[in-house]
Design a protein around this motif. Structure first.
Motif, PDB file in Angstrom:
ATOM      1  N   VAL B 190      17.733  -1.542  -5.673  1.00  0.00           N
ATOM      2  CA  VAL B 190      17.594  -1.096  -4.185  1.00  0.00           C
ATOM      3  C   VAL B 190      18.055   0.248  -3.947  1.00  0.00           C
ATOM      4  O   VAL B 190      17.575   0.994  -3.230  1.00  0.00           O
ATOM      5  N   LEU B 191      19.394   0.475  -4.533  1.00  0.00           N
ATOM      6  CA  LEU B 191      19.775   1.757  -4.028  1.00  0.00           C
ATOM      7  C   LEU B 191      18.727   2.958  -4.863  1.00  0.00           C
ATOM      8  O   LEU B 191      18.492   3.860  -4.129  1.00  0.00           O
ATOM      9  N   THR B 194      15.683   3.353  -2.365  1.00  0.00           N
ATOM     10  CA  THR B 194      16.045   3.863  -1.315  1.00  0.00           C
ATOM     11  C   THR B 194      16.320   5.425  -1.474  1.00  0.00           C
ATOM     12  O   THR B 194      15.747   6.320  -0.649  1.00  0.00           O
ATOM     13  N   ALA B 197      12.967   7.039  -2.078  1.00  0.00           N
ATOM     14  CA  ALA B 197      12.189   7.252  -0.638  1.00  0.00           C
ATOM     15  C   ALA B 197      12.634   8.252   0.344  1.00  0.00           C
ATOM     16  O   ALA B 197      12.073   9.159   0.955  1.00  0.00           O
ATOM     17  N   PHE B 198      14.175   8.348   0.362  1.00  0.00           N
ATOM     18  CA  PHE B 198      14.731   9.402   1.151  1.00  0.00           C
ATOM     19  C   PHE B 198      14.271  10.684   0.651  1.00  0.00           C
ATOM     20  O   PHE B 198      14.302  11.460   1.346  1.00  0.00           O
TER      21      PHE B 198
END
Lengths: 306, 338
Positions: B190-191, B194, B197-198
Motif C-alpha cells: 500500500v505504501l 501511494t 501515485a504521489f
C-alpha cells in the motif's frame, strides 16, 4: 430533497468545502480500516517491535500521501510553483498559504489513525511487551532470561495456552494499555490545543497579508476551473463546426457527381436542408466511410468565414 | 429519485468525474467480492501454493481488464489509433495521454484487491504454510519427520479442524507468524502504491505541463466530436426515415387511385389535419394492402426530390411520385442547439 440539494450545491460551489469533505471521508475511512483489519501480533521476540511500530506508523504515511493526492489544490499549488514567470509575478505568500492549508488537511487522517491505535492499545502492547522489566511481575521474575523473553513476547496473545489465565500477563497488558491510552489522550489534547491556539491567535498576526494570500489562492483555483470549462465549451463548438463543414463538403460532392436529382425544389427547402443533400443509401455509406478513412482537417476557418 | 438524478447529472456533466465514479464503484465492488468470496484452502502440499497465489493474482488481472472494458473511451482510443491519416495528422502524445489515463483508472480496483488480500492474510497463509521455519517456531523436542511427511503436516496448518501436527509446531503460532508477514507485505505494498501515485501526480506539473494541457484538450475534443457526429447521424437518419415513409404512403395512395379507379380523392377545404394525415388510405382493404406492401416490398433507400416529375406507375416498387398538391409538411425542427 431540497435540503440535500442545498447541501450538495454548497459543497460544490466552494472548493475548500469539497476539500474538507474529502478530508472527513478519509478520516472515517481510516477509522473503519483500523476496526476491520484483524490485528494479530506475531508474539515472537524479534518480530513484535517491528510489527507493532509498523502498524502504528506505516498506514499514517500512506494516508498522508493519499490526502495529498486526493486534494485538488495540491496540483494547483504545484502548477503555480513551477510555472515560468511570464507576465504575471509569482507571490511566495500564496504558495506558502496553499502549502500550509494542504498539509493541515492531509494530516488529519494520519493523526486520527495514530490516536485510535493508541487508545485501542494493542499496537503498543505488541511492540513493548518485550521491553518490560520482568522483576516487577511475579511469574516472570522467577524464569530464566531466555524464557523471560519468550514469555514476555507472548503477552499480547491472550489465547496462548501458557498465557490464558496468567495473572502476570494481565498485569503487563493492563500496564501497557494504561500507558498507551494516556499517550493517546495526551496527543489528542495537545493537537486540539494547538489547533485552537492557531485559529484563535491567527487574526492577531498579519491579518491583512493572510486575507490577500487567501483571496489570491482562491482566485488561482477558480481561474483554472474556468479555463478548463472554457476549453470544453470551445472544443464542443469546434467539433460542431467541423462536422457541419464535413456534411457540407459531402453535399458539394454529391452535387458534382449526381446528374439530375439534386435540384432544389420550391416546396422542399425544409426537407433538403434537413437531409443536407444526402438522400441515398450509397451516399450515406460513402459519408460514413469518408468519416473513418479521411477525417476532415482540424481547420474550421472556412466554415466560420461563411 | 431526485437525489439520484442530481448525483447522476453531476457525475455525467464532467466526463472525468464519471470515470472516477466508475473507478470508485469498482474498488468498492472488489472489496465486497473479496468478503463475499468463500476462501477454501485445499490443505495439500502442492495445491496450496497454486491456490493461494491464484486467488492473489488472477482476480486483479480480471478486474484490470474489466476496468478497460467498462471504460467508454477504449473504443475511441482504438479508433483513433487505427484510423488512416487522411487530411488530419495523428498525434502520438494524445494517444499516450488517453491510454495512460485509462490504465491509471483501471489499476485501482486490482490494487485494492491485492491490498485487501494481503492485509487479510488468508492467501499468504495458505500459499506459504509449507515454508514455515519449523526450527525457529517449532518444538525442538519433537522427533524429526521425513521431508514429505513434514510438508504434508505443515500443509494442513490453515485447516484447523484436520491439523495433526500440534506437537511439531503449534497451529496458532504458525498462523500468527504467516499473518504477520502477510500484513507487513500488505502495508508495504500500500505504501509503495501511494508513493508511486504521489510521485506521478506531483512530478507531472513540474515537467510537462504545456504538453499535458495540449493532449488533454485534444483528447476531450476527439470524444466530443465523436458524440456530436453520432447525434448528427441519428438526426439525419430520423429525417431520412420520415421522408422515406411519407413518400411510400403517398406513392401507395396515388397508385391505388390509379389502379382501382376509385373516385379521385378530393381534398375539401374544410377537411382539417386528420384527413391529411390519412394520406389517402381510408378503408380496410387499402390499409391491409399498404401493410402487406410494407412487409413484402420495402421502398429503396433512395429519396426523390419533390420537383422531379416521374411518370412511372407503381409496379410494386417504392418509387412513388409525389403529389403536386401535397401541402408542405412541417417537419419537426431539430436545429434546437444550432
Amino acid at each position: 430533497m431540497d435540503h440535500f440539494r442545498m447541501i450538495f450545491q454548497y459543497f460544490q460551489s466552494n472548493s475548500e468545502s469539497v476539500m474538507n469533505g474529502i478530508c472527513g471521508l478519509l478520516t472515517l475511512a481510516s477509522i473503519k480500516m483500523y476496526t476491520s483489519i484483524d490485528f494479530s501480533c506475531p508474539c515472537l521476540p524479534q518480530y513484535n517491535m517491528a510489527y507493532g511500530l509498523g502498524i502504528m506508523f506505516v498506514p499514517p504515511i500512506a494516508l498522508f500521501l493519499c490526502g495529498l493526492i486526493l486534494n485538488r489544490q495540491s496540483l494547483v499549488m504545484l502548477e503555480e510553483w513551477s510555472r515560468p514567470q511570464g507576465r504575471r509575478k509569482k507571490d511566495p505568500a500564496v504558495i506558502r498559504y496553499l502549502c500550509s492549508s494542504i498539509m493541515q488537511r492531509a494530516m488529519v487522517a494520519p493523526a486520527a489513525w495514530i490516536i485510535v491505535t493508541l487508545l485501542d492499545g494493542k499496537c503498543l502492547i505488541c511492540a513493548f511487551s518485550g521491553s518490560m522489566d520482568p522483576e516487577k511481575f511475579v511469574d516472570f521474575a522467577s524464569a530464566s532470561p531466555v524464557q523471560v523473553q519468550q514469555l514476555l513476547a507472548k503477552v499480547p496473545c491472550k489465547d496462548e495456552e501458557l498465557m490464558r489465565n496468567n495473572t502476570s500477563r494481565k498485569a503487563v497488558s493492563r500496564y501497557l494499555r494504561c500507558w498507551s491510552q494516556a499517550l493517546g489522550w495526551s496527543i489528542l489534547l495537545i493537537l486540539i490545543i494547538a489547533a485552537f491556539l492557531a485559529r484563535w491567535l491567527r487574526p492577531c498576526f498579519n491579518q491583512a497579508a493572510l486575507l490577500q494570500a487567501r483571496h489570491w489562492s482562491n482566485y488561482i483555483d477558480i481561474e483554472q476551473k474556468i479555463f478548463e470549462e472554457t476549453c470544453c465549451e470551445h472544443s464542443r463548438l469546434f467539433a460542431h463546426k467541423c462536422i457541419l463543414h464535413f456534411f457540407e463538403s459531402m453535399r458539394q460532392e454529391v452535387k458534382l457527381h449526381s446528374f439530375s436529382l439534386s435540384r432544389e425544389g420550391e416546396g422542399s427547402e425544409g426537407d433538403q436542408a434537413l437531409l443536407r443533400g444526402i438522400t441515398d443509401q450509397d451516399q450515406v455509406n460513402k459519408l460514413l466511410k469518408m468519416w473513418y478513412y479521411e477525417k476532415p482537417p482540424l481547420d474550421v476557418s472556412k466554415a466560420t468565414q461563411r | 429519485m431526485d437525489k439520484f438524478r442530481m448525483i447522476f447529472q453531476f457525475l455525467q456533466s464532467n466526463q472525468e468525474s464519471f470515470m472516477n465514479g466508475i473507478c470508485g464503484i469498482m474498488a468498492l465492488a472488489s472489496t465486497q467480492i473479496y468478503s463475499a468470496f468463500d476462501f477454501n484452502c485445499p490443505c495439500l502440499p502442492h495445491y496450496n501454493l497454486a491456490y493461494g497465489l491464484g486467488i492473489l493474482l488472477v482476480p486483479p488481472f480480471i478486474l484490470f481488464l474489466l476496468g478497460f472494458v467498462l471504460n467508454n473511451n477504449i473504443s475511441m482510443l482504438a479508433e483513433e489509433w487505427r484510423r488512416p491519416q487522411g487530411q488530419r495528422g495523428k498525434d502520438p502524445a494524445v494517444l499516450r495521454y488517453m491510454f495512460c489515463s485509462m490504465a491509471q483508472r483501471a489499476m485501482i480496483a486490482p490494487v485494492v484487491w491485492v491490498s485487501v488480500t494481503l492485509l487479510d492474510g488468508k492467501c499468504i497463509t495458505c500459499a506459504f504454510c509449507t515454508s514455515v521455519p519449523v526450527e525457529i517456531l517449532g518444538n525442538a523436542s519433537h522427533p524429526s519427520l521425513s521431508q514429505g511427511d513434514m510438508k504434508r503436516v505443515l500443509a494442513r496448518i490453515p485447516c484447523k479442524e484436520i491439523y495433526d501436527g500440534q506437537e511439531l509446531i503449534a497451529n496458532e503460532v504458525a498462523i500468527r507468524y504467516l499473518r504477520c508477514i502477510s500484513q507487513a507485505l500488505g502495508w508495504c505494498f500500500v505504501l509503495l502504491m501511494t508513493m508511486l501515485a504521489f510521485l506521478v501526480r506531483s512530478l507531472r506539473p513540474c515537467f510537462t505541463q504545456a504538453a499535458f494541457l495540449k493532449s488533454r484538450y485534444w483528447s476531450h475534443y476527439i470524444d466530443i466530436e465523436r458524440k456530436l457526429f453520432d447525434e448528427t447521424c441519428t438526426e439525419h437518419a430520423r429525417s431520412f426515415a420520415k421522408v422515406c415513409i411519407q413518400q411510400f404512403f403517398e406513392g401507395m395512395s396515388t397508385d391505388l387511385v390509379a389502379a382501382h379507379c376509385h373516385l379521385p380523392r378530393k381534398a375539401p377545404e374544410d377537411a382539417g389535419e386528420a384527413t391529411e394525415k390519412l394520406l389517402g388510405i381510408t378503408d380496410w382493404d387499402t390499409m391491409n394492402m399498404a401493410l402487406k406492401s410494407w412487409h413484402r416490398c420495402k421502398p429503396p433507400l433512395h429519396l426523390h426530390t419533390p420537383a422531379l416529375p416521374s411518370g412511372n406507375g407503381w409496379a410494386g416498387e417504392g418509387q412513388p411520385p409525389v403529389h403536386r398538391s401535397v401541402p408542405q409538411r412541417e417537419m419537426a425542427a431539430y436545429y434546437s442547439w444550432v
